[in-house]
Motif scaffolding. Structure first.
Motif, PDB file in Angstrom:
ATOM      1  N   GLY A  12       0.822  -1.195   0.000  1.00 31.81           N
ATOM      2  CA  GLY A  12       0.000   0.000   0.000  1.00 31.81           C
ATOM      3  C   GLY A  12       0.855   1.243   0.000  1.00 31.81           C
ATOM      4  N   TYR A  13       0.227   2.348   0.400  1.00 28.70           N
ATOM      5  CA  TYR A  13       0.894   3.638   0.436  1.00 28.70           C
ATOM      6  C   TYR A  13       0.667   4.290   1.785  1.00 28.70           C
ATOM      7  CZ  TYR A  13       1.290   3.076  -4.604  1.00 28.70           C
ATOM      8  OH  TYR A  13       1.599   2.591  -5.850  1.00 28.70           O
ATOM      9  N   ARG A  14       1.652   5.040   2.220  1.00 33.41           N
ATOM     10  CA  ARG A  14       1.563   5.737   3.495  1.00 33.41           C
ATOM     11  C   ARG A  14       1.377   7.226   3.175  1.00 33.41           C
ATOM     12  NH1 ARG A  14       5.411   3.234   7.037  1.00 33.41           N
ATOM     13  NH2 ARG A  14       6.988   3.918   5.583  1.00 33.41           N
ATOM     14  N   TYR A  15       0.205   7.757   3.535  1.00 30.92           N
ATOM     15  CA  TYR A  15      -0.110   9.117   3.112  1.00 30.92           C
ATOM     16  C   TYR A  15      -1.213   9.732   3.971  1.00 30.92           C
ATOM     17  CZ  TYR A  15      -4.347   7.281   0.852  1.00 30.92           C
ATOM     18  OH  TYR A  15      -5.560   6.699   0.617  1.00 30.92           O
ATOM     19  N   PHE A  48      -3.421  10.096   8.753  1.00 32.79           N
ATOM     20  CA  PHE A  48      -2.189   9.527   8.211  1.00 32.79           C
ATOM     21  C   PHE A  48      -2.202   8.029   8.471  1.00 32.79           C
ATOM     22  CE2 PHE A  48       2.341   8.443   8.225  1.00 32.79           C
ATOM     23  CZ  PHE A  48       2.753   9.057   7.055  1.00 32.79           C
ATOM     24  N   SER A  49      -2.070   7.255   7.416  1.00 31.50           N
ATOM     25  CA  SER A  49      -2.116   5.804   7.588  1.00 31.50           C
ATOM     26  C   SER A  49      -1.570   5.113   6.353  1.00 31.50           C
ATOM     27  CB  SER A  49      -3.560   5.331   7.834  1.00 31.50           C
ATOM     28  OG  SER A  49      -4.348   5.540   6.666  1.00 31.50           O
ATOM     29  N   VAL A  50      -1.444   3.791   6.463  1.00 26.25           N
ATOM     30  CA  VAL A  50      -1.096   2.955   5.324  1.00 26.25           C
ATOM     31  C   VAL A  50      -2.375   2.321   4.808  1.00 26.25           C
ATOM     32  CG1 VAL A  50       0.152   0.898   4.546  1.00 26.25           C
ATOM     33  CG2 VAL A  50       1.233   2.485   6.152  1.00 26.25           C
ATOM     34  N   SER A  51      -2.629   2.469   3.516  1.00 27.59           N
ATOM     35  CA  SER A  51      -3.815   1.877   2.905  1.00 27.59           C
ATOM     36  C   SER A  51      -3.390   0.871   1.845  1.00 27.59           C
ATOM     37  CB  SER A  51      -4.685   2.962   2.266  1.00 27.59           C
ATOM     38  OG  SER A  51      -5.205   3.833   3.231  1.00 27.59           O
ATOM     39  N   ASP A 148       4.712   7.479   0.296  1.00 28.55           N
ATOM     40  CA  ASP A 148       5.645   6.395  -0.028  1.00 28.55           C
ATOM     41  C   ASP A 148       4.941   5.041  -0.103  1.00 28.55           C
ATOM     42  OD1 ASP A 148       7.526   8.374   0.129  1.00 28.55           O
ATOM     43  OD2 ASP A 148       8.950   7.182   1.291  1.00 28.55           O
ATOM     44  N   GLN A 149       5.439   4.219  -1.002  1.00 27.86           N
ATOM     45  CA  GLN A 149       4.953   2.850  -1.109  1.00 27.86           C
ATOM     46  C   GLN A 149       5.538   2.038   0.043  1.00 27.86           C
ATOM     47  OE1 GLN A 149       6.189   0.233  -4.522  1.00 27.86           O
ATOM     48  NE2 GLN A 149       4.060   0.587  -5.140  1.00 27.86           N
ATOM     49  N   LEU A 192     -13.195   3.993  -3.680  1.00 27.29           N
ATOM     50  CA  LEU A 192     -12.549   4.786  -4.719  1.00 27.29           C
ATOM     51  C   LEU A 192     -11.182   4.182  -4.981  1.00 27.29           C
ATOM     52  CD1 LEU A 192     -13.326   8.373  -3.348  1.00 27.29           C
ATOM     53  CD2 LEU A 192     -14.603   7.113  -5.061  1.00 27.29           C
ATOM     54  N   GLY A 193     -10.595   4.492  -6.128  1.00 28.05           N
ATOM     55  CA  GLY A 193      -9.248   4.018  -6.415  1.00 28.05           C
ATOM     56  C   GLY A 193      -8.258   4.622  -5.434  1.00 28.05           C
ATOM     57  N   LEU A 194      -7.253   3.827  -5.055  1.00 31.97           N
ATOM     58  CA  LEU A 194      -6.283   4.321  -4.069  1.00 31.97           C
ATOM     59  C   LEU A 194      -5.558   5.557  -4.569  1.00 31.97           C
ATOM     60  CD1 LEU A 194      -4.733   4.068  -1.447  1.00 31.97           C
ATOM     61  CD2 LEU A 194      -3.109   2.608  -2.623  1.00 31.97           C
TER      62      LEU A 194
END
Length: 217
Positions: A12-15, A48-51, A148-149, A192-194
């Motif tokens: 996932g991504y951290r954002y 803020f989290s990883v999805s 970031d991935q 929704l799309g990431l």
């Protein structure tokens, strides 16, 4: 991206995700902070989290009532009040070597035509954006990363994690802040799309790119 056997795959991504409060529900924002123009009395949130994908996008936690968040910020002609919920996430979602700041709320008093980005800049500096005007950091967190991935081998948050305790603080000028730890659970976000979700927290357009350097500390 596929890699070879044994290579870590993306988890996932951290954002920072951006949310609107609709009654008793958090709804993933359909605009970026620089184009969204909340009204007096609106509640908006950042998490803020990883999805791993859009279905597990984590929602902001804590107090969500405008009357509570903005209790010490009276209405004033020529301005509006926007209640912001800032959830810096769990320790397990933090970049290596960083600890999430305490979750907090803030009431931003801003001009009537102000955007969410303006309200955020009024109460949560320093903000940081990348060269594509994506919102990377709120109140200086995280220090360096930006969407970031995250590899499958990197630990991510579990439902048992709890937010850090918060305490009431008062921001100078036109805002009031307060801590909280209860509220909404981290149920799944809308489908929704990431990358579209990440795009929702981007400060869109050249005007935003022009504005943001002045807000960085």
């Amino acid at each position: 991206m596929l890699g070879s056997t044994g290579q870590a795959h993306a988890a996932g991504y951290r954002y920072w995700s951006f949310w609107d409060r609709d009654g008793d529900t958090w709804v993933y924002a359909t605009q970026g902070p620089s184009t969204a123009r909340p009204s007096d009395g609106d509640v908006q949130g950042f998490r803020f989290s990883v999805s791993e994908d859009s279905r597990d996008a984590a929602k902001p936690r804590g107090v969500t009532e405008f009357a509570t968040i903005c209790a010490k910020t009276p209405a004033r002609d020529g301005s509006k009040r926007v209640a912001l919920v800032l959830d810096f996430g769990r320790n397990a979602d933090a970049p290596s070597g960083e600890t999430p700041p305490r979750a907090r709320t803030a009431c931003a008093r801003v001009p009537e035509d102000a955007t969410t980005a303006d309200a955020l800049a009024a109460v949560a500096k320093p903000l940081r954006y990348d060269t594509n005007a994506l919102l990377c950091a709120i109140a200086g967190y995280p220090r360096t990363e930006c969407g970031d991935q995250v590899s499958a081998t990197e630990p991510t948050a579990t439902p048992s994690d709890t937010p850090r305790d918060t305490s009431d603080t008062s921001a100078s000028g036109e805002s009031e802040s307060g801590g909280d730890s209860g509220g909404d659970s981290d149920d799944q976000g809308p489908s929704l799309g990431l990358l579209a979700g990440i795009g929702a927290v981007a400060v869109l357009g050249a005007a935003a790119v022009w504005q943001t350097p002045r807000r960085r500390d």
